[in-house]
Write a protein that holds these residues in place. Structure first.
Motif, PDB file in Angstrom:
ATOM      1  N   LEU A 117     -56.008 -38.924  57.983  1.00  0.00           N
ATOM      2  CA  LEU A 117     -56.997 -37.866  58.198  1.00  0.00           C
ATOM      3  C   LEU A 117     -56.454 -36.808  59.155  1.00  0.00           C
ATOM      4  N   GLU A 118     -55.825 -37.252  60.236  1.00  0.00           N
ATOM      5  CA  GLU A 118     -55.285 -36.322  61.222  1.00  0.00           C
ATOM      6  C   GLU A 118     -54.138 -35.500  60.636  1.00  0.00           C
ATOM      7  N   LYS A 119     -53.275 -36.130  59.851  1.00  0.00           N
ATOM      8  CA  LYS A 119     -52.151 -35.403  59.263  1.00  0.00           C
ATOM      9  C   LYS A 119     -52.624 -34.384  58.228  1.00  0.00           C
ATOM     10  N   SER A 120     -53.660 -34.715  57.484  1.00  0.00           N
ATOM     11  CA  SER A 120     -54.183 -33.747  56.516  1.00  0.00           C
ATOM     12  C   SER A 120     -54.752 -32.535  57.247  1.00  0.00           C
ATOM     13  N   ARG A 121     -55.366 -32.784  58.383  1.00  0.00           N
ATOM     14  CA  ARG A 121     -55.907 -31.682  59.188  1.00  0.00           C
ATOM     15  C   ARG A 121     -54.780 -30.806  59.739  1.00  0.00           C
ATOM     16  N   LEU A 122     -53.755 -31.435  60.290  1.00  0.00           N
ATOM     17  CA  LEU A 122     -52.632 -30.672  60.840  1.00  0.00           C
ATOM     18  C   LEU A 122     -51.935 -29.856  59.757  1.00  0.00           C
ATOM     19  N   THR A 169     -45.930 -32.188  56.762  1.00  0.00           N
ATOM     20  CA  THR A 169     -46.896 -33.121  57.345  1.00  0.00           C
ATOM     21  C   THR A 169     -47.844 -33.641  56.280  1.00  0.00           C
ATOM     22  N   GLY A 170     -48.225 -32.776  55.364  1.00  0.00           N
ATOM     23  CA  GLY A 170     -49.094 -33.204  54.276  1.00  0.00           C
ATOM     24  C   GLY A 170     -48.442 -34.248  53.396  1.00  0.00           C
ATOM     25  N   LEU A 171     -47.144 -34.115  53.169  1.00  0.00           N
ATOM     26  CA  LEU A 171     -46.441 -35.068  52.318  1.00  0.00           C
ATOM     27  C   LEU A 171     -46.352 -36.456  52.959  1.00  0.00           C
TER      28      LEU A 171
END
Length: 328
Positions: A117-122, A131-133
């Protein structure tokens, strides 16, 4: 100060069930994370383990833990171990040796989902596709762990289980499956939306970005709350989580209304990202719907939540596996 729960039935054996209170970890691991295999800071995990060891009146290196693999392996422990063995139970006859076994591997899945969740936000906020990958890699971990948990718990159907054991086993499977669904939404929904925004070189309006960030914050808070409820089955926290659904609906409605107002005002960034903004709201709401499912069995058990109310929610899937009470 640590919170230690004990059971009279286990006396006079020294034992303790530790909650998150008194821990040094922060973020998605906030509390007393003692898992050396987690992605938490190693020095913070060491602090937590030292606190538990002190509470059990043993040296830190005498706090022994294992790397759970959902097997039938049992380790006979006679002293401190240089590394964690791959097993699922430990026995010892050595005085002063404390055994620390993670009671809920499912909580680890929740921690990974929190990281996703945090990485999708970043990825969304920083326009960072790399970061999304990383979310895809974490989703693979979630899938593998969830399958292992389902297999492990399903084996319990071969045993003679009482009603309480059946109830808890089904709660574990249900929560694990809901976490898996959340991971799917974060990977194929939230993260793909972020990547789409990046590749099309689109920018959310400043106001829209603030609204989405607030929704992410609320979702992360609810995940931490769900983790605590799953571990401790606290009815007051369960009520709080279910009540949050009202706030989530209000948050979604307010942000959608504000966004459409910006579209009507002719704001170019709002017009270009209209679908993206509304899809983000939709998927964050879906994640929260799965989170609240952990509270339903607890509230139903005490008569607060009617069974028909639980069944009525189409956004909160039921467990794919179930165990039957043996009647003994």
């Amino acid at each position: 100060m640590l919170e230690i729960l004990t059971a009279e039935a286990l006396s006079p054996v020294r034992h303790g069930f530790f909650t998150r209170k008194g821990g040094a970890s922060s973020g998605i691991f906030r509390g007393l994370n003692c898992g050396p295999g987690s992605t938490d800071l190693s020095e913070v995990v060491a602090i937590n383990r030292a606190r538990v060891a002190a509470a059990m009146e043993v040296e830190p290196d005498h706090l022994v833990s294992i790397n759970q693999v959902h097997s039938a392996e049992v380790v006979h422990v006679t002293g401190p171990l240089p590394e964690r063995p791959r097993a699922d139970a430990m026995v010892t006859a050595t005085p002063g040796l404390a055994l620390a076994v993670a009671a809920r591997e499912t909580l680890r899945v929740g921690d990974i989902v929190g990281a996703m969740l945090e990485k999708s936000r970043l990825s969304l906020e920083n326009s960072d596709e790399a970061t999304g990958l990383e979310v895809t890699r974490l989703e693979q971990e979630v899938d593998a762990l969830t399958e292992a948990i389902k297999l492990y718990v399903s084996r319990l159907s071969r045993l003679e289980l009482d009603a309480a054991d059946v109830r808890r086993a089904n709660e574990i499977i249900s929560y694990a499956i809901n976490l898996e669904h959340m991971g799917d939404i974060i990977e194929t929904g939230l993260t793909e939306i972020a990547v789409k925004k990046i590749r099309k070189r689109l920018m959310l309006s400043p106001e829209g970005l603030v609204e989405i960030a607030e929704f992410y914050d609320r979702t992360a808070d609810n995940l931490r709350l769900a983790q605590a409820i799953f571990l401790g089955r606290d009815a007051d926290l369960a009520r709080q989580l279910v009540q949050s659904k009202i706030e989530i609906r209000k948050l979604e409605a307010h942000s959608a209304a504000q966004h459409l107002a910006r579209v009507r005002a002719g704001r170019s960034e709002a017009i270009e990202t209209s679908t993206i903004h509304l899809d983000l709201l939709r998927d964050l709401k879906r994640v929260n719907a799965h989170l609240t499912s952990v509270a339903h069995p607890i509230l139903h058990e005490i008569g607060v939540l009617q069974e028909s109310r639980v069944r009525a929610s189409q956004s909160e899937p039921k467990p794919a596996l179930g165990l039957r009470d043996s009647g003994n």
